[in-house]
Scaffold this motif. Sequence first.
Motif, PDB file in Angstrom:
ATOM      1  N   ALA A 196     -48.928 -57.435  -5.466  1.00  0.00           N
ATOM      2  CA  ALA A 196     -49.566 -58.494  -4.698  1.00  0.00           C
ATOM      3  C   ALA A 196     -50.085 -59.628  -5.580  1.00  0.00           C
ATOM      4  N   LEU A 197     -50.236 -59.374  -6.869  1.00  0.00           N
ATOM      5  CA  LEU A 197     -50.746 -60.412  -7.765  1.00  0.00           C
ATOM      6  C   LEU A 197     -49.726 -61.524  -7.949  1.00  0.00           C
ATOM      7  N   SER A 198     -50.188 -62.738  -8.056  1.00  0.00           N
ATOM      8  CA  SER A 198     -49.318 -63.854  -8.413  1.00  0.00           C
ATOM      9  C   SER A 198     -48.994 -63.718  -9.896  1.00  0.00           C
ATOM     10  N   THR A 199     -47.700 -63.713 -10.221  1.00  0.00           N
ATOM     11  CA  THR A 199     -47.295 -63.412 -11.590  1.00  0.00           C
ATOM     12  C   THR A 199     -47.797 -64.409 -12.627  1.00  0.00           C
ATOM     13  N   PRO A 200     -47.613 -65.727 -12.447  1.00  0.00           N
ATOM     14  CA  PRO A 200     -48.005 -66.624 -13.554  1.00  0.00           C
ATOM     15  C   PRO A 200     -49.467 -66.489 -13.999  1.00  0.00           C
ATOM     16  N   PRO A 201     -50.446 -66.441 -13.078  1.00  0.00           N
ATOM     17  CA  PRO A 201     -51.822 -66.321 -13.577  1.00  0.00           C
ATOM     18  C   PRO A 201     -52.125 -64.977 -14.228  1.00  0.00           C
ATOM     19  N   HIS A 202     -51.342 -63.942 -13.902  1.00  0.00           N
ATOM     20  CA  HIS A 202     -51.663 -62.597 -14.378  1.00  0.00           C
ATOM     21  C   HIS A 202     -50.476 -61.936 -15.055  1.00  0.00           C
ATOM     22  N   GLU A 203     -49.571 -62.722 -15.603  1.00  0.00           N
ATOM     23  CA  GLU A 203     -48.363 -62.132 -16.178  1.00  0.00           C
ATOM     24  C   GLU A 203     -48.673 -61.263 -17.388  1.00  0.00           C
ATOM     25  N   MET A 204     -49.692 -61.613 -18.138  1.00  0.00           N
ATOM     26  CA  MET A 204     -50.076 -60.804 -19.289  1.00  0.00           C
ATOM     27  C   MET A 204     -50.453 -59.396 -18.841  1.00  0.00           C
ATOM     28  N   VAL A 205     -51.223 -59.293 -17.768  1.00  0.00           N
ATOM     29  CA  VAL A 205     -51.663 -57.988 -17.275  1.00  0.00           C
ATOM     30  C   VAL A 205     -50.502 -57.228 -16.645  1.00  0.00           C
ATOM     31  N   THR A 206     -49.691 -57.923 -15.843  1.00  0.00           N
ATOM     32  CA  THR A 206     -48.582 -57.230 -15.190  1.00  0.00           C
ATOM     33  C   THR A 206     -47.563 -56.734 -16.205  1.00  0.00           C
ATOM     34  N   TRP A 207     -47.419 -57.450 -17.316  1.00  0.00           N
ATOM     35  CA  TRP A 207     -46.498 -57.001 -18.358  1.00  0.00           C
ATOM     36  C   TRP A 207     -46.932 -55.639 -18.901  1.00  0.00           C
ATOM     37  N   VAL A 208     -48.226 -55.428 -19.033  1.00  0.00           N
ATOM     38  CA  VAL A 208     -48.741 -54.145 -19.510  1.00  0.00           C
ATOM     39  C   VAL A 208     -48.650 -53.082 -18.417  1.00  0.00           C
ATOM     40  N   ALA A 209     -48.909 -53.473 -17.177  1.00  0.00           N
ATOM     41  CA  ALA A 209     -49.057 -52.499 -16.094  1.00  0.00           C
ATOM     42  C   ALA A 209     -47.735 -52.001 -15.532  1.00  0.00           C
ATOM     43  N   LYS A 210     -46.678 -52.807 -15.607  1.00  0.00           N
ATOM     44  CA  LYS A 210     -45.419 -52.455 -14.957  1.00  0.00           C
ATOM     45  C   LYS A 210     -44.892 -51.065 -15.325  1.00  0.00           C
ATOM     46  N   PRO A 211     -44.818 -50.723 -16.609  1.00  0.00           N
ATOM     47  CA  PRO A 211     -44.245 -49.410 -16.943  1.00  0.00           C
ATOM     48  C   PRO A 211     -45.040 -48.228 -16.392  1.00  0.00           C
ATOM     49  N   VAL A 212     -46.321 -48.443 -16.104  1.00  0.00           N
ATOM     50  CA  VAL A 212     -47.164 -47.332 -15.648  1.00  0.00           C
ATOM     51  C   VAL A 212     -46.684 -46.799 -14.305  1.00  0.00           C
TER      52      VAL A 212
END
Length: 744
Positions: A353-369
């Motif tokens: 649900a997060l917008s990727t550009p503002p939170h791409e740093m976090v989503t990059w870490v979280a995706k593999p989980v």
Amino acid sequence: MLKQAWIGVGRLGLIGGCALLLSSAAAAIAREDPSVYVARADQLGAAGPGTFAIEDTLFPALAKMDAEPSWMVRDRTRLVKCVPGSADWAEVESWLMATPQRDLVEAFKACTDRSDRKKKWVLGLPYGADNVESDWVEKGLCVTLSQDNLLATAEFPYLKALDSLTDLVTLEMLRLVSEKESDASMDLGIGLVYLGRHVSERPFATESLYGYRMMSRGLLAMTDAVYTYQDSFRDKDVLVDAAAGLDFQDLKWTQFIFPMGDRLAAEQLMARTIEERRGVIPDAYVTTMAALTSKDHPLRRFGAGGHWNDTVALQADWFETEGAINRIWGDFGKRWNYSFHTREHARETDLEALSTPPHEMVTWVAKPVIKVFHARRRTMNEIAATRIVLGCMAWKAVRYDWLGRDGTAALRPNFLSYVEPDMYNWHTRQETYLPFGYFVPMRDEIVDVRDDPVPHEVVFSVDPADPYGSAIDQAGVMREYGGTQTAEREMGRGPASSGDDDLLVESDDSNPIIEGLTKDLRSYYDASAQKIDVDRYREFLSQGGARSAQEEVVAFVGLMRLLDPSIQPETVNWNDLMDRLLSFVPPGAPPSASMRGALSEVGIDSGTFKQMNVKYFESLMVNPGSKGAMSTLLKGGRPSAGELSALSRAVEESLGSPEMISMQEQMIGQMLAGTMGDRIRRMLAKRTSAVNAYSVMLDGSQFVLYSVGPDRFDNRARNVGVRGDDILFWPPVISLYREAISGN
């Protein structure tokens, strides 16, 4: 690390609550002090009072282990064929029986011994190579951190050493069962499950996923041994005891913990790149994220830098980023405690649900989980199915026939204390899980009274490059949890990548720079002629190479503007800009980390690389189709869709020109002539193996046990394997594959 017993599937309520409390203190930690986060990660994984550290018993023996025969690493299909009496067995048995390997087997048995229920084992390996024995580091028995001790840079070479241990134990199981020591063989298989359980308790998703895979490999080894040597399993007690060794109550009390280390990595990145009340620190953000997202392909760091330079202005501030971290891992925590059948699992995750550009740093870490959710469910289902397989074989040992068509419930209580259902097969109206599919071919098939029963045909598909993985990840059970893959696709992570990287690892001399280069070159390079195949190269460009190259141009120019914001199309000096790029070193990295150093490592002369790129960009500046887009990019603007389309065509034209092809061949020639030339040739010669499909006809001499799989459609195990829809547990896919490739 807390080791209290717990009931149910997880204990995230305790761990997640502690992590939330810890995260509130993140603002108080100076971004210049990453060791605080590393210490927290160590606390999550450490062996606490009253527990025993697995590494203290296992790793000294693992460090002395002789290297396994090289073909075992390179040719996994050949390894599958290796059983007592096969062509390769004499060499393998000599390796198995050598003193270092015998000592390692004993150490493995010691730290997976289940006789003393009060003795609790933990894999407490610290994060960072500085905190372990030097000979362990030399053998890769450590976790390494680079780039200012950032947890997000963690590499886990010790997992590769555990691969060798797993191969050793699997082969030892086959040796023992061939000598009628079936009980000792089953104990080793259960030991792999328990060691995998301990690895899955580690704080990071990469480690946790590996632990689940090790558990699956142990279960597969057990069923494979039973299938391959059925005459050695005539003793009911051996089979019943093996099933009891996989009792869920024994596994659950400290198993299936949700990994929280990746959350710490996200918080540490936030502290490194964002100031609490002043916003994003551009240089730290761009250089840190560029290095992280290109760590497997260092020569792409500059393209990645351009990508992160484009997003730096969009990155959320400290408070929004902290809130995003809390929401993502809070949502993970709730889902971890949900039953598998709940509709909450189908709901969009907070991560999606997060917008990727503002939170791409976090989503990059979280995706593999996210993959941990799949792995847990798959492994629990495999444990339940393996217990049933052992129970069915015990029934046959006593009753001299297979179970009746009524199903596996009859195994309780004489053969199994309980029978678990298929955790993929939830019946909505009955609100219950249904049993695993079970039948005996021909005997239990429903046919017309005028027809004779016929054998049951099963089509199974296996990837010969990774047959064990194929036998584990059936029916797409490791597919993405949700549908949003934007960050993964942009940064080359997840299912969007081709999967070639795993195939490129031949031995312990793996070099990520070589892997990144050869992965691209294999698309169009003729390894036998050692030159570019022009026709294949143009086909490569037409099938997406041009689009990728266009994206690299955009990112490359973006990084140039970061180094020189005053750059203008009319006065651009490509020679000067290329010199700056070749000399650029990320903050905190050694001088060898520059582009020039990376090129030198693989034998490429930086002058050749510079000359090729100068010619490349000059041609794009004079090409009428790309001139407009290039001018817009150099001014810091965004080209229109039409300009980008024209740029893509111009890129294809430029890269495919005779002059550019000649220069690329010159650069490739330098690589082949360098110190890594032999390795590059081997890797260029490799091809991604096609998934092979086989057909087998099963009669009444075997039973069939299967799961309906994630699609919940019962296809009676007609199509299984990596391209199948159901999940076959008996006969084991790996055993059927061995028979198929051995001509049996």
